[in-house]
Design a protein around this motif. Structure first.
Motif, PDB file in Angstrom:
ATOM      1  N   UNK A   1       0.778  -1.224  -0.061  1.00  0.00           N
ATOM      2  CA  UNK A   1       0.038   0.180  -0.026  1.00  0.00           C
ATOM      3  C   UNK A   1       0.759   1.332   0.073  1.00  0.00           C
ATOM      4  N   UNK A   2       1.866   1.410   0.867  1.00  0.00           N
ATOM      5  CA  UNK A   2       2.612   2.408   0.984  1.00  0.00           C
ATOM      6  C   UNK A   2       3.576   2.570  -0.316  1.00  0.00           C
ATOM      7  N   UNK A   3       3.889   1.558  -0.802  1.00  0.00           N
ATOM      8  CA  UNK A   3       4.758   1.612  -2.224  1.00  0.00           C
ATOM      9  C   UNK A   3       3.745   2.068  -3.207  1.00  0.00           C
ATOM     10  N   UNK A   4       2.573   1.934  -3.302  1.00  0.00           N
ATOM     11  CA  UNK A   4       1.582   2.230  -4.325  1.00  0.00           C
ATOM     12  C   UNK A   4       1.438   3.620  -4.090  1.00  0.00           C
ATOM     13  N   UNK A   5       1.362   4.259  -2.754  1.00  0.00           N
ATOM     14  CA  UNK A   5       0.979   5.605  -2.742  1.00  0.00           C
ATOM     15  C   UNK A   5       2.238   6.532  -2.865  1.00  0.00           C
TER      16      UNK A   5
END
Lengths: 335, 365
Positions: free
Chosen positions: A109-113
């Motif tokens: 999730x944080x990679x995508x964000x």
């Protein structure tokens, strides 16, 4: 004696250099593992920047980021330093059996964000699982493609007397953050936030303002001291820096004093150091100041004929000392 | 940081340098900074090149890693190789000292269970977390480190830990300082005495230096201003024709020392003869576990076969430790012997004379 890989060969300093030279350069050539951050690919009349990186950090979550944000920023910053606007990236996850699915979700999730924020699209990926204890938790590997800016750095061969050396802000935050996260008992309750962030916008800004950028680099493993050495190693040029103009937060300065670390060898994950033509530094720094990652930008030194192949720091005390590449350190696996 | 930044102040440094220039003797004088921490500060802050040419600073035997004899390094290596169920806990620098045939760093890279610690106290946690393994703490250092190591032994006893041991080469400073003065290898005009050793011991241990050798002594801190004040103080003593032990580092050192720490130290340890690199065997210059703590002594509890000693022939660390030689006189220095590939201990430790010289000295430019 049987030669085995030692942990310091991963610290980004002299030992890593020797590993490339001993094992990789003979078969893959100098360019593949050159210190430059991205390769130049020619497709028809277009030139693309192409880079690869892998990420292993302990702990996976640290103040200011996690292995996911680190992966995106690592690839984005490599492309940006080569003078490219980051466009596409891949991300491959190698995961240990038994690793928490929730934690993995959080990383993805944080990679995508982070990718969205950096305006880079994740266009391909892969997962592999390894049996328990054959791997420590999680490794991310990736690659990135970018489009070169017309004013991309000219290269080391264009260095000249008086070229200015810039940095966009406080150094050493990432290295210190990881050290403290790993040794919570040393400083209970205190933390230093990693600088993990993209420097793509300020790299682009610098290229818009100046046609005289010689080189840009993100001083990650091995720190600023190692990168400055890589710039001029084996050339007729030297670098002179000034201790009092090197930005360091009071916390990191004090902690370095306590633990005997040289802040010039501590890792960064959101720093950009650039060598630019004499007179261009001020305008670039004023532009950088408009960005949160460039608020504390400083001119830290000059290119000089005086110390060929060496980096010398003029000290606050009035003396001078040589700054070497990072040799041995006790802090493996930080990015 | 209080008590640190003000001792790095540029104006203060310049004022002191001017005072030193004013007081500098015409003839050459040699002052020994005994402690490795001082050597590092002198190089790190570029002090030696700012001093007048007639004042020469010589590094002394106060770097714990440097004076560790190769025999002890071999003993550690032999221990690790022959006791696979053990965890060795050590300061990081010990990993890189070359022994006769290998190094702890090499063994660690091949999978040996060697844990680097920032404080010896970490050995307690390792012992508690690994009850099925023997945990051996490496003891190197002087009066500064010894009380902490003694405290680990006391804590181990209190917690009744049966798997905690010490393999020790702890040393005390004064006998080696006497050895330097008696050897006549180098003619000194003054000594900058160790700061943190003195914080534990107090000043009395240095009284023999002015008394028997007529040399001025000043106990110094580690910041540039500390060291310059100490140098100025020694110059003043020379000028006035007096020799005594003065304390510059008053914010940390008092004349009695830290009695609590000394008490802990001598509860656990007693003086013994010790082998020093550079000096050989020096009487009553080491610390060994007292009888009632012998069950913590790893050298008695484990099988540690002797290794045949082999020093690197070209290495002159031994005479550098005594102040008799300087790094550039070594044939290996900077060519074969570098911080990445150290041939001797002075190139290993951050406090080592060769490492400090190699890393920082602009005279190499």
């Amino acid at each position: 004696m049987k030669k085995t890989i030692t942990i310091q060969e991963g610290n980004g300093g002299k030992y890593s250099q020797k590993l490339y030279e001993d094992v990789f350069v003979p078969y893959l050539g100098k360019q593949t593992f050159s210190e430059g951050d991205a390769a130049t690919l020619r497709i028809g009349s277009d030139f693309l920047a192409y880079t690869a990186d892998s990420f292993t950090i302990k702990p996976l979550f640290f103040p200011g980021g996690n292995i996911g944000t680190l992966a995106v920023n690592g690839i984005v910053n490599d492309l940006a330093c080569s003078g490219a606007i980051p466009k596409y990236m891949t991300s491959c996850f190698i995961i240990e059996e038994g690793f928490s699915k929730d934690t993995l979700s959080e990383v993805v999730k944080s990679l995508a964000a982070e990718a969205e924020q950096c305006k880079i699209r994740i266009v391909a990926g892969d997962t592999k699982i390894m049996a328990a204890r054959e791997l420590d938790q999680l490794i991310i590997s990736g690659s990135g493609i970018g489009m070169f800016h017309p004013n991309k750095p000219k290269g080391i061969e264009f260095l000249q007397q008086g070229d200015e050396i810039l940095i966009n802000g406080n150094i050493g935050d990432h290295g210190m953050s990881i050290f403290l996260a790993r040794n919570p008992e040393i400083l209970s309750g205190g933390e230093v936030k990693s600088d993990c962030s993209s420097i793509a916008e300020i790299a682009q800004k610098a290229m818009e303002i100046s046609e005289g950028i010689k080189i840009m680099r993100d001083p990650t493993r091995g720190g600023l001291g190692t990168v400055l050495n890589e710039f001029i190693r084996g050339t007729a040029w030297g670098i002179e820096i000034f201790e009092e103009s090197i930005p360091v937060s009071p916390e990191v300065r004090t902690l370095c004093e306590m633990f005997g670390f040289d802040v010039l060898h501590l890792a960064n994950e959101g720093k950009l150091t650039a060598i630019v033509s004499p007179g261009d530094g001020q305008r670039i720094m004023e532009a950088w100041n408009q960005y949160s990652v460039g608020k504390n930008a400083q001119k830290i030194g000059n290119v000089t004929k005086e110390y060929p192949g060496k980096v010398v720091m003029n000290l606050k005390s009035g003396g001078r000392k040589i700054i070497d590449m990072l040799g041995y350190d006790m802090l493996p696996r930080i990015c | 940081m209080k008590y640190s930044e003000e001792f790095k102040n540029k104006d203060g440094i310049h004022k002191l340098l001017n005072k030193i220039k004013g007081a500098a003797p015409k003839k050459n004088i040699k002052i020994m900074e005994v402690c490795g921490g001082h050597t590092m500060s002198i190089k790190r802050y570029g002090l030696s090149e700012m001093l007048p040419d007639t004042i020469k600073l010589i590094s002394g035997p106060g770097c714990p890693v440097c004076v560790t004899p190769i025999h002890f390094v071999d003993q550690l290596i032999s221990f690790v190789e022959n006791n696979k169920n053990a965890i060795l806990v050590t300061f990081g620098e010990m990993l890189r000292i070359p022994g006769s045939i290998s190094s702890l760093g090499k063994l660690k890279s091949e999978g040996a269970d060697i844990r680097v610690c920032y404080s010896p106290v970490e050995a307690i946690a390792h012992a508690e977390k690994n009850p099925s393994k023997d945990v051996v703490l490496v003891g190197v250092g002087f009066e500064t480190t010894a009380p902490t190591i003694a405290a680990v032994v006391l804590e181990g006893k209190k917690k009744n830990l049966k798997n905690l041991y010490l393999l020790s080469s702890l040393k005390t400073m004064p006998v080696a300082m006497r050895a330097v003065l008696e050897s006549g290898d180098v003619k000194l005009d003054g000594m900058i005495c160790p700061g943190h050793v003195s914080a534990i011991t107090g000043v009395e241990i240095y009284n023999f230096i002015p008394k028997e050798f007529g040399l001025p002594c000043t106990i110094s801190g580690f910041e540039p201003i500390d060291l310059l004040i100490a140098i100025y103080d020694i110059l003043m003593q020379i000028q006035k024709g007096i020799s005594e032990v003065n304390i510059e580092y008053k914010r940390v050192v008092n004349s009695e020392g830290n009695q609590k720490a000394s008490e802990i130290l001598y509860t656990v340890f007693e003086p013994c003869d010790a082998n020093w690199r550079g000096f050989g065997m020096l009487k009553q210059s080491g610390l060994q576990l007292k009888n009632e703590f012998k069950n913590y002594d790893a050298s008695l509890a484990f099988n540690i076969p002797e290794v045949k000693e082999k020093e690197n022939k070209g290495c002159i660390c031994a005479s550098i430790i005594r102040g008799a030689d300087e790094p550039p006189s070594c044939k290996l220095f900077g060519k074969v012997c570098t911080p990445e590939n150290p041939c001797g201990p002075c190139m290993v430790s951050d406090e080592g004379t060769c490492a400090a010289y190699f890393q920082y000295s602009v005279s190499r430019l």
